[in-house]
Scaffold this active site. Structure first.
Site, PDB file in Angstrom:
ATOM      1  N   ALA A  42     -20.953  48.158  -5.942  1.00 51.38           N
ATOM      2  CA  ALA A  42     -20.115  48.779  -4.916  1.00 51.38           C
ATOM      3  C   ALA A  42     -20.367  50.282  -4.950  1.00 51.38           C
ATOM      4  O   ALA A  42     -20.619  50.849  -6.005  1.00 51.38           O
ATOM      5  CB  ALA A  42     -18.641  48.498  -5.184  1.00 51.38           C
ATOM      6  N   CYS A  43     -20.360  50.906  -3.766  1.00 54.11           N
ATOM      7  CA  CYS A  43     -20.497  52.360  -3.728  1.00 54.11           C
ATOM      8  C   CYS A  43     -19.477  52.907  -2.748  1.00 54.11           C
ATOM      9  O   CYS A  43     -18.786  52.148  -2.062  1.00 54.11           O
ATOM     10  CB  CYS A  43     -21.920  52.760  -3.317  1.00 54.11           C
ATOM     11  SG  CYS A  43     -22.349  52.246  -1.645  1.00 54.11           S
ATOM     12  N   ALA A  44     -19.418  54.221  -2.683  1.00 49.82           N
ATOM     13  CA  ALA A  44     -18.365  54.848  -1.888  1.00 49.82           C
ATOM     14  C   ALA A  44     -18.462  54.476  -0.405  1.00 49.82           C
ATOM     15  O   ALA A  44     -17.481  54.075   0.212  1.00 49.82           O
ATOM     16  CB  ALA A  44     -18.426  56.352  -2.057  1.00 49.82           C
ATOM     17  N   GLY A  52     -20.444  52.109   0.925  1.00 52.94           N
ATOM     18  CA  GLY A  52     -20.503  50.668   1.068  1.00 52.94           C
ATOM     19  C   GLY A  52     -21.571  50.173   2.020  1.00 52.94           C
ATOM     20  O   GLY A  52     -21.499  49.065   2.534  1.00 52.94           O
ATOM     21  N   THR A  91     -24.836  50.067  -2.473  1.00 47.77           N
ATOM     22  CA  THR A  91     -24.338  48.765  -2.900  1.00 47.77           C
ATOM     23  C   THR A  91     -25.451  47.717  -2.826  1.00 47.77           C
ATOM     24  O   THR A  91     -25.665  46.943  -3.758  1.00 47.77           O
ATOM     25  CB  THR A  91     -23.188  48.315  -1.966  1.00 47.77           C
ATOM     26  OG1 THR A  91     -22.189  49.331  -1.965  1.00 47.77           O
ATOM     27  CG2 THR A  91     -22.595  47.002  -2.412  1.00 47.77           C
TER      28      THR A  91
END
Lengths: 154, 366, 106
Positions: C10-12, C14, C18
């Site tokens: 998951a990343c900020a 998205g 990710t």
């Protein structure tokens, strides 16, 4: 849904002049602005730079994927550029960058296929063969073809 | 505009091919099982109806299997026509195209005839649907009655009376011509036969050459047959080899077709090369023509003689001078593979290596 | 014997990291001859969601995340290696061997 829906030929640039990360981001944001993807350019650029400050988007293999998510983006899109000179991007592998994918991500189309397409294009950049192919491309058609051939289906 | 029509046509033809490939694979593999099985009993013509009543149950079964494989292969042409039609005009065109494809097969017009049937049926149905406007109350007559009947009539009439005649004439003329040639320069003739066999891969030109060569066997003339049998298997082997040597240049579907093409080549079925020839004829046919011509000429020139109408590997060891015969096949195969790779151009087509699909759920749960 | 691993990325934003991290982990695991299942928690929602069964089967869990992992309770009691989402993009094999070392040294 096809690659050209997010990455069309008129957003594929060869020989980008910029020599720094910031200049490149501004230059490519101008293109998004001109083509009507942004309501407010400064706000979008701010979002992109904020993301850069959080952690680098230089993912290695001479590629960077700066991106900004903002409600000033009207529709999600990509600009792709090859630079004339190598640009320092504090990449994960410490190599300079010559391929830039600038992603504009709209807050409005959260579930829409555009985002998924953006994600698939990004994950393809993990494939060394795709990167090698991109480095060889000389026309916009070839760039689109590379992403198309890898079976992006929606 | 022309380019757009071209890419439209290509799309329809490719759709047809993708539906046809499973049939070809099923048919070819079943036939291969029958023929290889037959060779264990020293039988090289397992398709001969004598074996239907053989006292050995296994031989009987093998004979039936060859027939079943043949049924699958026989459906190739109706099916490719049907799905080309389907790609153009949806389900409306399936019935007319199916009939047209079967007719094309029966009159011996080969895969070009089947392509024509699919295209004619598809566009005929599309035009009828678009341009025949009936009052609202009767409008439903168009899809349930007019399109099937008119579409089928247009297709079969065009195939039978327009497309069929030139192909039949071609067939006939070529047979005469070949018969006249056989006395003269054998090597040149072998090259010509090879080229013909490689030209349309099981189509009328190919069949004309092969049947003429086989007919000449009866008169004790073996050179044309030798050339033809060598030439039959070179295109599928060469194109199959090309997909192995230059994977990047072929999409997944063609790579699969390449594997079955190798198998089909080994058992002597040149139709294995058809998916390639249909996909990009201008890049494939020159290669198959040259490769088959060279292979045929070499085999005859080097003095090998194949007295049986068998091109599959199980027949190779009955051939006089078989090492030279196999060498000729190898050289022809390499020419086809090399040339078709070369003509295909740069491998800009970079394909995703299948990473997600090959996850083995059973292994995970083990 | 193939090692069995599950991961969540998951990343900020998205959208990009990710999925790149997921793809890098799969590639890395394959090169090492291991099996991995990766759940992506991106802007388009959770994809390839890990089931209770997957969690039971896996020896170790990798979180390659810059944000909170959704539905984290599923992994209670498992050994978890948490790294930034950039880590597998940079070197997925290293992340995987670090995770495996966590259990091997236990």
């Amino acid at each position: 849904m096809e690659v050209k829906d997010v990455l069309s030929k008129d957003r594929i640039i060869f020989n980008l002049d910029s020599d720094t990360k910031e200049k490149a981001i501004v230059e490519l944001s101008n293109i998004l602005m001109e083509q009507g993807f942004l309501l407010n350019k400064d706000e979008y650029i701010k979002a992109v730079l904020q993301r850069e400050n959080h952690s680098t988007t230089g993912i290695g293999n001479n590629i960077a994927i700066p991106h900004g998510k903002s409600n000033s983006v009207t529709k999600s899109a990509i600009v792709f550029a090859k630079t004339k000179k190598d640009i320092e991007w504090e990449s994960l592998d410490e190599k300079p960058v010559n391929l830039i994918f600038l992603l504009a991500i709209s807050e409005l189309d959260q579930t829409n296929g555009h985002l998924r397409l953006l994600s698939q294009i990004a994950s393809k950049l993990m494939d060394d063969d795709i990167v090698l192919g991109l480095q060889k491309t000389q026309t916009a058609d070839e760039v689109i073809k590379i992403f198309n051939e890898g079976d992006i289906e929606l | 505009m022309v380019k757009k029509i071209g890419s439209e046509l290509k799309k329809h033809v490719l759709t047809g091919i993708s539906y046809m490939i499973p049939l070809v694979i099923a048919g070819a593999v079943i036939m291969a099982i029958a023929r290889v099985g037959g060779s264990f009993y020293g039988i090289t013509d397992i398709w001969d109806s004598n074996y239907a009543e053989n006292s050995n149950g296994i031989i009987k079964l093998l004979h039936s299997l060859d027939g079943f494989g043949g049924i699958a292969l026989g459906l190739m042409f109706p099916v490719i026509a049907a799905f080309i039609g389907y790609s153009i005009a949806d389900k409306l065109a399936i019935a007319p195209a199916l009939v047209g494809g079967l007719l094309a097969k029966d009159i011996g017009s080969g895969f070009l005839g089947a392509l024509a049937a699919g295209l004619i049926a598809g566009y005929a149905c599309l035009l009828i649907k678009k341009h025949i406007k009936l009052p609202k109350a009767a409008a439903s007559i168009v899809p349930v009655f007019l399109v099937p009947v008119l579409g089928t009539l247009i297709t079969v009439l065009l195939i039978n009376y327009v497309i069929g005649i030139p192909f039949a004439n071609l067939n006939f003329g070529l047979e005469n011509w070949l018969n006249g040639l056989s006395g003269s320069n054998q090597i040149l003739m072998a090259a010509i036969i090879g080229a013909m066999v490689g030209f349309d891969l099981g189509g009328p030109v190919n069949k004309a050459a092969v049947t003429t060569a086989m007919a000449l066997l009866a008169s004790g003339i073996y050179a044309p047959n030798t050339a033809a049998q060598v030439a039959i298997i070179i295109p599928p082997l060469g194109l199959g080899l090309a997909t192995v040597l230059a994977k990047r240049k072929y999409n997944t579907e063609l790579r699969e077709a390449g594997k079955s093409s190798l198998v089909m080549g080994l058992v002597g079925i040149s139709e294995g090369a058809i998916p390639f020839a249909v996909e990009s004829p201008l890049k494939v046919i020159p290669a198959t023509v040259l490769g088959s011509a060279a292979g045929g000429a070499l085999a005859v020139g080097l003095g090998s003689i194949n007295q049986a109408p068998i091109s599959g590997f199980y027949g190779w060891f009955t051939i006089i001078q078989w090492p030279l015969y196999i060498l000729s096949i190898l050289i022809g195969t390499l020419i086809v593979a090399g040339l078709s790779i070369l003509l295909r151009g740069n491998p800009l087509v970079v394909e995703d290596k299948v990473e997600e699909d090959d996850f083995d759920e059973a292994e995970w749960e083990a | 014997m193939k090692r069995k691993i599950i991961a969540v990325t998951a990343c900020a934003t998205g959208v990009a990291h990710t999925f790149m991290a997921a793809s890098a982990l799969k590639k890395g695991a394959k090169l090492m001859g291991n099996l991995i299942k990766v759940e992506t928690q991106g802007a388009t929602g959770v994809e390839n969601e890990l089931t209770e069964k997957d969690v039971n089967i896996a020896e170790v869990v990798i979180f390659a995340v810059d944000t909170k992992v959704r539905n984290k309770g599923r992994f209670d009691g498992k050994i978890i290696l948490e790294v930034p989402v950039n880590a597998p993009i940079k070197n997925a094999e290293k992340v995987i061997s670090d995770a495996l070392r966590l259990i091997d040294e236990k």
